[in-house]
Design a protein around this motif. Structure first.
Motif, PDB file in Angstrom:
ATOM      1  N   ALA A  27       0.841  -1.195   0.000  1.00 32.33           N
ATOM      2  CA  ALA A  27       0.000   0.000   0.000  1.00 32.33           C
ATOM      3  C   ALA A  27       0.883   1.256   0.000  1.00 32.33           C
ATOM      4  O   ALA A  27       2.101   1.165   0.145  1.00 32.33           O
ATOM      5  N   PHE A  28       0.269   2.406  -0.170  1.00 33.93           N
ATOM      6  CA  PHE A  28       0.918   3.726  -0.073  1.00 33.93           C
ATOM      7  C   PHE A  28       1.926   3.999  -1.187  1.00 33.93           C
ATOM      8  O   PHE A  28       2.889   4.716  -0.987  1.00 33.93           O
ATOM      9  N   LYS A  29       1.722   3.444  -2.386  1.00 33.90           N
ATOM     10  CA  LYS A  29       2.679   3.722  -3.457  1.00 33.90           C
ATOM     11  C   LYS A  29       2.011   4.137  -4.763  1.00 33.90           C
ATOM     12  O   LYS A  29       2.641   4.129  -5.806  1.00 33.90           O
ATOM     13  N   SER A  30       0.734   4.499  -4.715  1.00 36.37           N
ATOM     14  CA  SER A  30       0.034   4.808  -5.954  1.00 36.37           C
ATOM     15  C   SER A  30      -0.046   6.306  -6.262  1.00 36.37           C
ATOM     16  O   SER A  30      -0.032   6.688  -7.413  1.00 36.37           O
ATOM     17  N   HIS A  31      -0.143   7.144  -5.248  1.00 32.87           N
ATOM     18  CA  HIS A  31      -0.224   8.581  -5.494  1.00 32.87           C
ATOM     19  C   HIS A  31       0.303   9.331  -4.274  1.00 32.87           C
ATOM     20  O   HIS A  31       0.664   8.723  -3.271  1.00 32.87           O
ATOM     21  N   ILE A  32       0.388  10.648  -4.396  1.00 38.00           N
ATOM     22  CA  ILE A  32       1.002  11.522  -3.375  1.00 38.00           C
ATOM     23  C   ILE A  32       2.416  11.039  -3.065  1.00 38.00           C
ATOM     24  O   ILE A  32       2.790  10.781  -1.924  1.00 38.00           O
ATOM     25  N   LEU A  33       3.217  10.880  -4.122  1.00 33.54           N
ATOM     26  CA  LEU A  33       4.562  10.338  -3.965  1.00 33.54           C
ATOM     27  C   LEU A  33       5.619  11.416  -3.781  1.00 33.54           C
ATOM     28  O   LEU A  33       6.750  11.101  -3.417  1.00 33.54           O
ATOM     29  N   THR A  34       5.266  12.685  -4.022  1.00 35.10           N
ATOM     30  CA  THR A  34       6.280  13.740  -3.963  1.00 35.10           C
ATOM     31  C   THR A  34       6.795  13.966  -2.551  1.00 35.10           C
ATOM     32  O   THR A  34       7.966  14.277  -2.364  1.00 35.10           O
ATOM     33  N   LYS A  35       5.957  13.791  -1.556  1.00 34.23           N
ATOM     34  CA  LYS A  35       6.389  14.022  -0.177  1.00 34.23           C
ATOM     35  C   LYS A  35       7.076  12.810   0.447  1.00 34.23           C
ATOM     36  O   LYS A  35       7.643  12.917   1.519  1.00 34.23           O
ATOM     37  N   SER A  37      10.021  10.007   0.696  1.00 31.76           N
ATOM     38  CA  SER A  37      11.438   9.988   0.360  1.00 31.76           C
ATOM     39  C   SER A  37      11.738   8.899  -0.662  1.00 31.76           C
ATOM     40  O   SER A  37      10.986   7.930  -0.809  1.00 31.76           O
ATOM     41  N   SER A  38      12.862   9.054  -1.350  1.00 34.72           N
ATOM     42  CA  SER A  38      13.280   8.063  -2.347  1.00 34.72           C
ATOM     43  C   SER A  38      13.500   6.707  -1.699  1.00 34.72           C
ATOM     44  O   SER A  38      13.164   5.668  -2.274  1.00 34.72           O
ATOM     45  N   LYS A  39      14.061   6.712  -0.494  1.00 37.18           N
ATOM     46  CA  LYS A  39      14.313   5.461   0.229  1.00 37.18           C
ATOM     47  C   LYS A  39      12.996   4.749   0.533  1.00 37.18           C
ATOM     48  O   LYS A  39      12.887   3.526   0.363  1.00 37.18           O
ATOM     49  N   ARG A  40      12.015   5.514   0.959  1.00 38.14           N
ATOM     50  CA  ARG A  40      10.706   4.928   1.290  1.00 38.14           C
ATOM     51  C   ARG A  40      10.041   4.342   0.051  1.00 38.14           C
ATOM     52  O   ARG A  40       9.509   3.227   0.070  1.00 38.14           O
ATOM     53  N   LYS A  41      10.101   5.084  -1.062  1.00 41.79           N
ATOM     54  CA  LYS A  41       9.497   4.606  -2.312  1.00 41.79           C
ATOM     55  C   LYS A  41      10.228   3.381  -2.840  1.00 41.79           C
ATOM     56  O   LYS A  41       9.606   2.448  -3.368  1.00 41.79           O
ATOM     57  N   ARG A  42      11.538   3.357  -2.687  1.00 37.78           N
ATOM     58  CA  ARG A  42      12.338   2.217  -3.142  1.00 37.78           C
ATOM     59  C   ARG A  42      11.973   0.964  -2.343  1.00 37.78           C
ATOM     60  O   ARG A  42      11.842  -0.128  -2.895  1.00 37.78           O
ATOM     61  N   ASN A  43      11.797   1.125  -1.035  1.00 38.65           N
ATOM     62  CA  ASN A  43      11.425  -0.017  -0.199  1.00 38.65           C
ATOM     63  C   ASN A  43      10.007  -0.504  -0.487  1.00 38.65           C
ATOM     64  O   ASN A  43       9.703  -1.679  -0.295  1.00 38.65           O
ATOM     65  N   LEU A  44       9.146   0.380  -0.971  1.00 38.84           N
ATOM     66  CA  LEU A  44       7.789  -0.019  -1.324  1.00 38.84           C
ATOM     67  C   LEU A  44       7.751  -0.881  -2.589  1.00 38.84           C
ATOM     68  O   LEU A  44       6.753  -1.536  -2.845  1.00 38.84           O
ATOM     69  N   ARG A  45       8.835  -0.868  -3.372  1.00 30.36           N
ATOM     70  CA  ARG A  45       8.895  -1.695  -4.579  1.00 30.36           C
ATOM     71  C   ARG A  45       9.105  -3.175  -4.255  1.00 30.36           C
ATOM     72  O   ARG A  45       8.804  -4.035  -5.063  1.00 30.36           O
ATOM     73  N   LYS A  46       9.640  -3.449  -3.080  1.00 33.74           N
ATOM     74  CA  LYS A  46       9.961  -4.830  -2.718  1.00 33.74           C
ATOM     75  C   LYS A  46       8.696  -5.662  -2.576  1.00 33.74           C
ATOM     76  O   LYS A  46       7.626  -5.156  -2.262  1.00 33.74           O
ATOM     77  N   THR A  47       8.833  -6.954  -2.773  1.00 31.43           N
ATOM     78  CA  THR A  47       7.701  -7.871  -2.677  1.00 31.43           C
ATOM     79  C   THR A  47       7.293  -8.037  -1.225  1.00 31.43           C
ATOM     80  O   THR A  47       8.134  -8.163  -0.342  1.00 31.43           O
ATOM     81  N   ALA A  48       5.993  -8.050  -0.994  1.00 32.30           N
ATOM     82  CA  ALA A  48       5.461  -8.292   0.341  1.00 32.30           C
ATOM     83  C   ALA A  48       4.769  -9.650   0.351  1.00 32.30           C
ATOM     84  O   ALA A  48       4.088 -10.013  -0.610  1.00 32.30           O
ATOM     85  N   TYR A  49       4.960 -10.402   1.424  1.00 31.15           N
ATOM     86  CA  TYR A  49       4.342 -11.709   1.570  1.00 31.15           C
ATOM     87  C   TYR A  49       3.347 -11.665   2.713  1.00 31.15           C
ATOM     88  O   TYR A  49       3.495 -10.884   3.651  1.00 31.15           O
ATOM     89  N   ILE A  50       2.329 -12.514   2.641  1.00 27.12           N
ATOM     90  CA  ILE A  50       1.346 -12.544   3.712  1.00 27.12           C
ATOM     91  C   ILE A  50       1.752 -13.582   4.746  1.00 27.12           C
ATOM     92  O   ILE A  50       2.506 -14.511   4.459  1.00 27.12           O
ATOM     93  N   SER A  51       1.242 -13.424   5.967  1.00 31.07           N
ATOM     94  CA  SER A  51       1.582 -14.335   7.055  1.00 31.07           C
ATOM     95  C   SER A  51       0.898 -15.684   6.841  1.00 31.07           C
ATOM     96  O   SER A  51      -0.026 -15.812   6.040  1.00 31.07           O
ATOM     97  N   GLU A  52       1.351 -16.680   7.585  1.00 29.30           N
ATOM     98  CA  GLU A  52       0.782 -18.027   7.475  1.00 29.30           C
ATOM     99  C   GLU A  52      -0.688 -18.045   7.894  1.00 29.30           C
ATOM    100  O   GLU A  52      -1.496 -18.761   7.313  1.00 29.30           O
TER     101      GLU A  52
END
Length: 65
Positions: A27-35, A37-52
């Motif tokens: 979540a949080f990577k579709s819009h309002i990206l200007t505020k 940080s680059s580090k935060r946006k880069r980490n949002l690109r990583k794959t997320a897995y769901i819990s067991e």
């Protein structure tokens, strides 16, 4: 007994990896990206897995997993 129907909403949100884990979009990577940080946006690109625990629920919604 009729066939189990796939929950289409869940099918669009989750994908199965080769090892059988279920991945999801972040979540949080579709819009309002200007505020954000680059580090935060880069980490949002990583794959997320769901819990067991959540995977048990998703497997009921998507029978072919």
């Amino acid at each position: 007994m009729p066939k189990m129907k796939t929950h289409r909403g869940a099918a669009k949100r989750y994908k199965v990896t080769g090892s059988g884990r279920i991945k999801r979009a972040k979540a949080f990577k579709s819009h309002i990206l200007t505020k954000k940080s680059s580090k935060r946006k880069r980490n949002l690109r990583k794959t997320a897995y769901i819990s067991e625990q959540e995977a048990k629920v998703v497997k009921k919604l998507i029978p072919y997993i």
